[in-house]
Scaffold this motif. Structure first.
Motif, PDB file in Angstrom:
ATOM      1  N   UNK A 235     -47.823  16.646  34.324  1.00  0.00           N
ATOM      2  CA  UNK A 235     -48.293  17.734  33.469  1.00  0.00           C
ATOM      3  C   UNK A 235     -48.945  18.851  34.306  1.00  0.00           C
ATOM      4  N   UNK A 236     -49.786  18.455  35.240  1.00  0.00           N
ATOM      5  CA  UNK A 236     -50.496  19.444  36.076  1.00  0.00           C
ATOM      6  C   UNK A 236     -49.512  20.150  37.017  1.00  0.00           C
ATOM      7  N   UNK A 237     -48.482  19.419  37.437  1.00  0.00           N
ATOM      8  CA  UNK A 237     -47.518  19.956  38.421  1.00  0.00           C
ATOM      9  C   UNK A 237     -47.699  19.195  39.722  1.00  0.00           C
ATOM     10  N   UNK A 238     -46.614  18.554  40.193  1.00  0.00           N
ATOM     11  CA  UNK A 238     -46.748  17.738  41.403  1.00  0.00           C
ATOM     12  C   UNK A 238     -46.955  18.615  42.637  1.00  0.00           C
ATOM     13  N   UNK A 239     -46.483  19.880  42.581  1.00  0.00           N
ATOM     14  CA  UNK A 239     -46.738  20.806  43.689  1.00  0.00           C
ATOM     15  C   UNK A 239     -48.234  21.115  43.793  1.00  0.00           C
ATOM     16  N   UNK A 240     -48.881  21.299  42.624  1.00  0.00           N
ATOM     17  CA  UNK A 240     -50.327  21.589  42.612  1.00  0.00           C
ATOM     18  C   UNK A 240     -51.097  20.368  43.134  1.00  0.00           C
ATOM     19  N   UNK A 241     -50.713  19.168  42.637  1.00  0.00           N
ATOM     20  CA  UNK A 241     -51.393  17.936  43.061  1.00  0.00           C
ATOM     21  C   UNK A 241     -51.198  17.725  44.568  1.00  0.00           C
ATOM     22  N   UNK A 268     -37.987  17.593  46.768  1.00  0.00           N
ATOM     23  CA  UNK A 268     -36.706  17.628  46.044  1.00  0.00           C
ATOM     24  C   UNK A 268     -36.770  18.557  44.825  1.00  0.00           C
ATOM     25  N   UNK A 269     -37.917  19.207  44.623  1.00  0.00           N
ATOM     26  CA  UNK A 269     -38.039  20.158  43.499  1.00  0.00           C
ATOM     27  C   UNK A 269     -38.389  19.489  42.180  1.00  0.00           C
ATOM     28  N   UNK A 270     -38.700  18.187  42.212  1.00  0.00           N
ATOM     29  CA  UNK A 270     -39.117  17.500  40.983  1.00  0.00           C
ATOM     30  C   UNK A 270     -40.629  17.687  40.852  1.00  0.00           C
ATOM     31  N   UNK A 271     -41.048  18.691  40.081  1.00  0.00           N
ATOM     32  CA  UNK A 271     -42.461  19.094  40.074  1.00  0.00           C
ATOM     33  C   UNK A 271     -43.191  18.663  38.808  1.00  0.00           C
ATOM     34  N   UNK A 272     -42.513  17.906  37.943  1.00  0.00           N
ATOM     35  CA  UNK A 272     -43.176  17.460  36.708  1.00  0.00           C
ATOM     36  C   UNK A 272     -42.553  18.094  35.487  1.00  0.00           C
ATOM     37  N   UNK A 273     -43.341  18.226  34.421  1.00  0.00           N
ATOM     38  CA  UNK A 273     -42.768  18.696  33.138  1.00  0.00           C
ATOM     39  C   UNK A 273     -42.123  20.080  33.284  1.00  0.00           C
ATOM     40  N   UNK A 274     -42.687  20.936  34.165  1.00  0.00           N
ATOM     41  CA  UNK A 274     -42.131  22.296  34.269  1.00  0.00           C
ATOM     42  C   UNK A 274     -40.711  22.312  34.829  1.00  0.00           C
ATOM     43  N   UNK A 275     -40.312  21.269  35.564  1.00  0.00           N
ATOM     44  CA  UNK A 275     -38.913  21.214  36.038  1.00  0.00           C
ATOM     45  C   UNK A 275     -38.149  20.096  35.306  1.00  0.00           C
ATOM     46  N   UNK A 276     -38.776  19.547  34.286  1.00  0.00           N
ATOM     47  CA  UNK A 276     -38.200  18.467  33.467  1.00  0.00           C
ATOM     48  C   UNK A 276     -37.997  17.163  34.251  1.00  0.00           C
ATOM     49  N   UNK A 277     -38.506  17.114  35.467  1.00  0.00           N
ATOM     50  CA  UNK A 277     -38.409  15.882  36.240  1.00  0.00           C
ATOM     51  C   UNK A 277     -39.562  15.810  37.232  1.00  0.00           C
ATOM     52  N   UNK A 278     -40.249  14.680  37.210  1.00  0.00           N
ATOM     53  CA  UNK A 278     -41.327  14.457  38.165  1.00  0.00           C
ATOM     54  C   UNK A 278     -41.364  12.963  38.399  1.00  0.00           C
ATOM     55  N   UNK A 279     -42.505  12.330  38.141  1.00  0.00           N
ATOM     56  CA  UNK A 279     -42.516  10.861  38.168  1.00  0.00           C
ATOM     57  C   UNK A 279     -41.613  10.335  37.051  1.00  0.00           C
TER      58      UNK A 279
END
Ligand SMILES: NC(=O)c1ccc[n+]([C@@H]2O[C@H](COP(=O)([O-])OP(=O)(O)OC[C@H]3O[C@@H](n4cnc5c(N)ncnc54)[C@H](O)[C@@H]3O)[C@@H](O)[C@H]2O)c1
Length: 374
Positions: A235-241, A268-279
């Motif tokens: 939710x916060x963004x994996x790039x931010x974390x 790999x660009x999987x940044x969380x909800x904003x890219x529809x893919x994260x964990x």
């Protein structure tokens, strides 16, 4: 000092929020940006906040008119700060750009004006060094969305004077916020104590001790956290974390090293909800949940809580913040159901010490016993 006029530099997400809570609570406010489009967008966000206030019955039409009457916006920084008692900077998170802006503000603002930065991660002492008034320099770290989040971390530099601290605290209170004090140090309170939650969760997942779903459930169902670490990270963004953890790793050391899984996802660009893919995956066909590993949820909760309590204790050992302020900051700024010291009380200090001793023997120095627990 009695503050009547505030200039807010930057009319982005944070600047417009700070301008809104200031004007709403009686300050005369001038908001500044380099771009007229940014000012227009900031004013639009403020009008939306005002409309929400009216719709929720928190604000009358007369209140709304009063608020908008106390608010001005301009691209002329020198004009905006010439009679300001306090300047709050909320521009891009970049040390060199912020230092240039503060050097100019130091020239443009009257001698009595306090200069504050809303930086999330930069050193207040280094920012202050761009001015000739480090005693009148302070961090005022608001949380997003500013209108709703109650916490302000008041970040105290080496040379910040008592009067500057008292003034920043009084302004935050008048803005309807709850201020906590922290000495200038990497991550201040909230980011420093929050990062071990995510880091420990990822390490346990990488070791195959528990699935992501098991860890998230242990924290939400058993620990009453509003979101588990993997859901919150997405939710916060994996790039931010990742950026926050990397900064703490560079400044504090090994115990904040971002785990490999986090780095790989970000690369790999999987940044969380904003890219529809994260964990996890969002929307469309989601991946099957991982099979559970059978980890005991209560054990998982304790296993993750203990390093978090340890980090909070280190902040007290280092004289960065008080127990009370750390508990308040984590509840208000990170939505913890309990502050770390309340968690320690509820687990029992003896148990915290025993668990930490085991982790220390097994995993090394990142789990050493803090002074206040010895
Ligand atoms: N977004 C968050 O959740 C959050 C939370 C706490 C603190 N912060 C911090 O607040 C600051 C601002 O973040 P944001 O999310 O509002 O960014 P943002 O990108 O939404 O807004 C930044 C604004 O600053 C303006 N700006 C840039 N240089 C300027 C200058 N020289 N003079 C005037 N305006 C200038 C830009 O035009 C832009 O409108 C950063 O330091 C950030 O780390 C952000």
């Amino acid at each position: 000092m009695d503050v009547k006029r505030i200039a807010v530099i930057g009319s982005g997400l944070m600047g417009s929020g700070i301008a809104y809570v200031s004007a709403w609570n009686g300050f005369e406010v001038t908001m500044v940006d380099i771009k007229q489009e940014a000012i227009d967008a900031g004013m639009e966000r403020i009008r939306n906040d005002v409309m929400t206030g009216i719709e929720k019955g928190k604000m009358s039409l007369a209140d709304a008119e009063g608020l908008m009457g106390r608010l001005k916006a301009t691209t002329d920084q020198a004009e905006a700060v010439k009679d300001a008692d306090l300047v709050i900077e909320a521009i891009f998170e970049n040390m060199e750009i912020k230092k240039k802006v503060f050097a100019a503000l130091d020239e443009q603002a009257p001698a009595h004006t306090i200069l504050a930065s809303n930086t999330s991660s930069l050193s207040i002492d280094e920012l202050a060094s761009a001015t000739k008034r480090p005693e009148k320099f302070i961090g005022m770290h608001y949380f997003s969305p500013v209108a709703a989040m109650k916490l302000v971390e008041i970040v105290i530099g080496e040379k910040t004077s008592e009067d500057t601290i008292d003034t920043a605290v009084a302004v935050a209170k008048k803005q309807g916020k709850i201020p906590v004090k922290a000495k200038n140090s990497p991550g201040f309170i909230v980011n420093r104590v929050l990062m071990p939650v995510l880091r420990e969760a990822i390490l346990l997942y990488e070791q195959g001790v528990a699935s992501k779903e098991e860890i998230d459930t242990a924290l939400t169902v058993h620990g009453k956290f509003p979101a588990g670490p993997f859901t919150l990270g997405d939710f916060v963004g994996l790039d931010v974390a990742y950026h926050t953890m990397e900064t703490l790793y560079q400044e504090i050391g090994e115990c904040f090293k971002p785990p490999e899984t986090l780095k790989k996802l970000v690369d790999s660009g999987a940044l969380g909800t904003k890219t529809k893919k994260g964990f996890y995956e969002y929307g469309g066909a989601s991946a099957e949940p991982e099979p559970p590993k059978g980890a005991d949820p209560q054990w998982l909760l304790t296993r993750i809580s203990v390093p978090v309590i340890r980090e909070a204790m280190i902040l007290v050992d280092e004289g960065i913040a008080t127990k009370d302020d750390i508990d308040k900051a984590m509840k208000l700024g990170a939505n913890f159901p309990m502050g770390p010291f309340e968690m320690a009380e509820s687990l029992g200090l003896d148990k915290v010490k025993v668990e930490l001793k085991k982790l220390h023997q097994e995993l090394g120095e990142c789990y050493s016993i803090p002074k206040m627990l010895q």
